[in-house]
Design a protein around this motif. Structure first.
Motif, PDB file in Angstrom:
ATOM      1  N   ASP A 188       0.833  -1.215   0.000  1.00 33.90           N
ATOM      2  CA  ASP A 188       0.000   0.000   0.000  1.00 33.90           C
ATOM      3  C   ASP A 188       0.865   1.262   0.000  1.00 33.90           C
ATOM      4  OD1 ASP A 188      -2.262  -1.602   0.020  1.00 33.90           O
ATOM      5  OD2 ASP A 188      -2.657  -1.322   2.163  1.00 33.90           O
ATOM      6  N   ILE A 189       1.983   1.216   0.694  1.00 35.56           N
ATOM      7  CA  ILE A 189       2.902   2.361   0.725  1.00 35.56           C
ATOM      8  C   ILE A 189       3.462   2.616  -0.672  1.00 35.56           C
ATOM      9  CG2 ILE A 189       5.179   3.131   1.547  1.00 35.56           C
ATOM     10  CD1 ILE A 189       4.471   1.670   4.214  1.00 35.56           C
ATOM     11  N   LEU A 190       3.845   1.551  -1.347  1.00 39.89           N
ATOM     12  CA  LEU A 190       4.366   1.707  -2.710  1.00 39.89           C
ATOM     13  C   LEU A 190       3.300   2.296  -3.635  1.00 39.89           C
ATOM     14  CD1 LEU A 190       6.469  -1.576  -3.087  1.00 39.89           C
ATOM     15  CD2 LEU A 190       7.256   0.729  -2.485  1.00 39.89           C
ATOM     16  N   SER A 191       2.061   1.872  -3.451  1.00 36.76           N
ATOM     17  CA  SER A 191       0.957   2.436  -4.227  1.00 36.76           C
ATOM     18  C   SER A 191       0.771   3.916  -3.889  1.00 36.76           C
ATOM     19  CB  SER A 191      -0.328   1.657  -3.935  1.00 36.76           C
ATOM     20  OG  SER A 191      -1.410   2.219  -4.621  1.00 36.76           O
ATOM     21  N   ALA A 192       0.873   4.251  -2.611  1.00 36.00           N
ATOM     22  CA  ALA A 192       0.748   5.652  -2.191  1.00 36.00           C
ATOM     23  C   ALA A 192       1.871   6.489  -2.792  1.00 36.00           C
ATOM     24  CB  ALA A 192       0.761   5.758  -0.669  1.00 36.00           C
ATOM     25  N   PHE A 193       3.074   5.938  -2.855  1.00 37.16           N
ATOM     26  CA  PHE A 193       4.187   6.660  -3.478  1.00 37.16           C
ATOM     27  C   PHE A 193       3.869   6.984  -4.937  1.00 37.16           C
ATOM     28  CE2 PHE A 193       8.031   5.330  -0.659  1.00 37.16           C
ATOM     29  CZ  PHE A 193       7.546   6.126   0.357  1.00 37.16           C
ATOM     30  N   TYR A 194       3.246   6.043  -5.629  1.00 35.68           N
ATOM     31  CA  TYR A 194       2.855   6.289  -7.016  1.00 35.68           C
ATOM     32  C   TYR A 194       1.881   7.469  -7.083  1.00 35.68           C
ATOM     33  CZ  TYR A 194       0.455   5.849 -11.437  1.00 35.68           C
ATOM     34  OH  TYR A 194      -0.106   6.130 -12.653  1.00 35.68           O
ATOM     35  N   HIS A 195       0.888   7.472  -6.199  1.00 38.10           N
ATOM     36  CA  HIS A 195      -0.104   8.554  -6.194  1.00 38.10           C
ATOM     37  C   HIS A 195       0.510   9.888  -5.785  1.00 38.10           C
ATOM     38  CE1 HIS A 195      -3.487   6.081  -7.238  1.00 38.10           C
ATOM     39  NE2 HIS A 195      -3.090   5.187  -6.353  1.00 38.10           N
ATOM     40  N   ILE A 196       1.415   9.839  -4.834  1.00 37.80           N
ATOM     41  CA  ILE A 196       2.115  11.061  -4.417  1.00 37.80           C
ATOM     42  C   ILE A 196       2.868  11.640  -5.605  1.00 37.80           C
ATOM     43  CG2 ILE A 196       4.070  11.907  -3.040  1.00 37.80           C
ATOM     44  CD1 ILE A 196       3.097   9.938  -0.816  1.00 37.80           C
ATOM     45  N   ASP A 197       3.653  10.793  -6.251  1.00 40.25           N
ATOM     46  CA  ASP A 197       4.453  11.248  -7.381  1.00 40.25           C
ATOM     47  C   ASP A 197       3.571  11.720  -8.538  1.00 40.25           C
ATOM     48  OD1 ASP A 197       7.120  11.662  -8.407  1.00 40.25           O
ATOM     49  OD2 ASP A 197       6.758   9.988  -9.774  1.00 40.25           O
ATOM     50  N   SER A 198       2.479  11.018  -8.788  1.00 38.85           N
ATOM     51  CA  SER A 198       1.572  11.387  -9.880  1.00 38.85           C
ATOM     52  C   SER A 198       0.905  12.735  -9.659  1.00 38.85           C
ATOM     53  CB  SER A 198       0.476  10.328 -10.042  1.00 38.85           C
ATOM     54  OG  SER A 198       1.037   9.108 -10.423  1.00 38.85           O
ATOM     55  N   SER A 199       0.698  13.095  -8.417  1.00 38.64           N
ATOM     56  CA  SER A 199       0.024  14.369  -8.123  1.00 38.64           C
ATOM     57  C   SER A 199       0.970  15.565  -8.207  1.00 38.64           C
ATOM     58  CB  SER A 199      -0.626  14.316  -6.745  1.00 38.64           C
ATOM     59  OG  SER A 199       0.364  14.198  -5.740  1.00 38.64           O
ATOM     60  N   HIS A 200       2.255  15.314  -8.291  1.00 36.60           N
ATOM     61  CA  HIS A 200       3.219  16.413  -8.265  1.00 36.60           C
ATOM     62  C   HIS A 200       3.066  17.382  -9.434  1.00 36.60           C
ATOM     63  CE1 HIS A 200       6.120  14.363  -5.249  1.00 36.60           C
ATOM     64  NE2 HIS A 200       5.034  14.854  -4.691  1.00 36.60           N
ATOM     65  N   SER A 201       2.707  16.896 -10.598  1.00 33.37           N
ATOM     66  CA  SER A 201       2.577  17.823 -11.726  1.00 33.37           C
ATOM     67  C   SER A 201       1.482  18.852 -11.463  1.00 33.37           C
ATOM     68  CB  SER A 201       2.314  17.068 -13.030  1.00 33.37           C
ATOM     69  OG  SER A 201       1.124  16.311 -12.936  1.00 33.37           O
ATOM     70  N   VAL A 202       0.376  18.429 -10.874  1.00 31.67           N
ATOM     71  CA  VAL A 202      -0.705  19.365 -10.560  1.00 31.67           C
ATOM     72  C   VAL A 202      -0.308  20.274  -9.400  1.00 31.67           C
ATOM     73  CG1 VAL A 202      -3.116  19.568  -9.815  1.00 31.67           C
ATOM     74  CG2 VAL A 202      -2.447  17.751 -11.408  1.00 31.67           C
ATOM     75  N   ILE A 203       0.327  19.709  -8.389  1.00 31.64           N
ATOM     76  CA  ILE A 203       0.746  20.519  -7.233  1.00 31.64           C
ATOM     77  C   ILE A 203       1.776  21.562  -7.660  1.00 31.64           C
ATOM     78  CG2 ILE A 203       1.913  20.469  -4.996  1.00 31.64           C
ATOM     79  CD1 ILE A 203       0.510  17.774  -4.493  1.00 31.64           C
ATOM     80  N   LEU A 204       2.640  21.196  -8.578  1.00 29.78           N
ATOM     81  CA  LEU A 204       3.626  22.169  -9.050  1.00 29.78           C
ATOM     82  C   LEU A 204       2.961  23.335  -9.775  1.00 29.78           C
ATOM     83  CD1 LEU A 204       6.503  19.784 -10.165  1.00 29.78           C
ATOM     84  CD2 LEU A 204       6.461  21.301  -8.177  1.00 29.78           C
ATOM     85  N   LEU A 205       1.866  23.077 -10.452  1.00 27.19           N
ATOM     86  CA  LEU A 205       1.113  24.172 -11.084  1.00 27.19           C
ATOM     87  C   LEU A 205       0.489  25.081 -10.016  1.00 27.19           C
ATOM     88  CD1 LEU A 205      -0.679  22.348 -14.038  1.00 27.19           C
ATOM     89  CD2 LEU A 205       1.207  23.984 -14.175  1.00 27.19           C
ATOM     90  N   ILE A 206      -0.081  24.467  -9.001  1.00 18.34           N
ATOM     91  CA  ILE A 206      -0.662  25.231  -7.892  1.00 18.34           C
ATOM     92  C   ILE A 206       0.420  26.030  -7.179  1.00 18.34           C
ATOM     93  CG2 ILE A 206      -1.806  25.069  -5.645  1.00 18.34           C
ATOM     94  CD1 ILE A 206      -3.100  22.449  -6.649  1.00 18.34           C
ATOM     95  N   SER A 207       1.574  25.432  -7.048  1.00 19.86           N
ATOM     96  CA  SER A 207       2.644  26.027  -6.240  1.00 19.86           C
ATOM     97  C   SER A 207       3.231  27.299  -6.829  1.00 19.86           C
ATOM     98  CB  SER A 207       3.760  25.007  -6.000  1.00 19.86           C
ATOM     99  OG  SER A 207       4.503  24.794  -7.180  1.00 19.86           O
ATOM    100  N   GLU A 208       2.928  27.571  -8.080  1.00 18.59           N
ATOM    101  CA  GLU A 208       3.450  28.805  -8.680  1.00 18.59           C
ATOM    102  C   GLU A 208       3.025  30.030  -7.878  1.00 18.59           C
ATOM    103  OE1 GLU A 208       2.163  28.738 -12.752  1.00 18.59           O
ATOM    104  OE2 GLU A 208       3.539  27.118 -13.282  1.00 18.59           O
ATOM    105  N   ALA A 209       1.862  29.946  -7.236  1.00 20.47           N
ATOM    106  CA  ALA A 209       1.351  31.068  -6.443  1.00 20.47           C
ATOM    107  C   ALA A 209       1.826  31.014  -4.988  1.00 20.47           C
ATOM    108  CB  ALA A 209      -0.175  31.076  -6.479  1.00 20.47           C
ATOM    109  N   PHE A 210       2.485  29.924  -4.615  1.00 20.82           N
ATOM    110  CA  PHE A 210       2.917  29.739  -3.228  1.00 20.82           C
ATOM    111  C   PHE A 210       4.395  29.383  -3.190  1.00 20.82           C
ATOM    112  CE2 PHE A 210      -1.551  28.578  -3.538  1.00 20.82           C
ATOM    113  CZ  PHE A 210      -2.107  29.369  -2.536  1.00 20.82           C
TER     114      PHE A 210
END
Length: 128
Positions: free
Chosen positions: A47-69
């Protein structure tokens, strides 16, 4: 401070709490080395390995959000260090054994350092 859309807020909040869940899982798997009653170590590690996949997959969207932060993207990108640590144990993780618990023990401190840094920059945004 810029406003988040409801979807952005949900993503950051979920991400923040997922990191806490991964920490709990790593602690469980690590403890399974010493406590034979922790019988779900293999499942939890999977489950942790699966969570790592989801964490990494969400980074592209978070990086877009992070432009303002400021500060988020720098910390998020350090996840590569966590993955590098995991890869050091990759050959011994073919099936669950004490190597998996040892891998969790080696991964836990690296993950905790990264998690704390990321949560420190996300917390003010999701609690604002």
């Amino acid at each position: 401070m810029p406003n988040l859309t409801p979807d952005q807020y949900s993503l950051l909040s979920y991400y923040y709490h997922l990191l806490n869940t991964v920490e709990e899982g790593l602690e469980y798997v690590s403890a399974s080395y010493d406590h034979y009653s922790y019988t779900e170590g293999s499942k939890v590690f999977s489950d942790i390995l699966s969570a790592f996949y989801h964490i990494d997959s969400s980074h592209s969207v978070i990086l877009l959000i992070s432009e303002a932060f400021p500060g988020i993207s720098e910390e998020i990108l350090k996840f590569d260090e966590v993955i590098s640590t995991l890869e050091e144990y990759e050959s011994s993780l073919v099936e669950y054994s004490y190597q998996t618990a040892l891998a969790a023990r080696g991964l836990l401190p690296v993950f905790l350092i990264w998690k704390k840094a990321v949560q420190n920059v996300i917390a003010p945004i999701i609690t604002h």
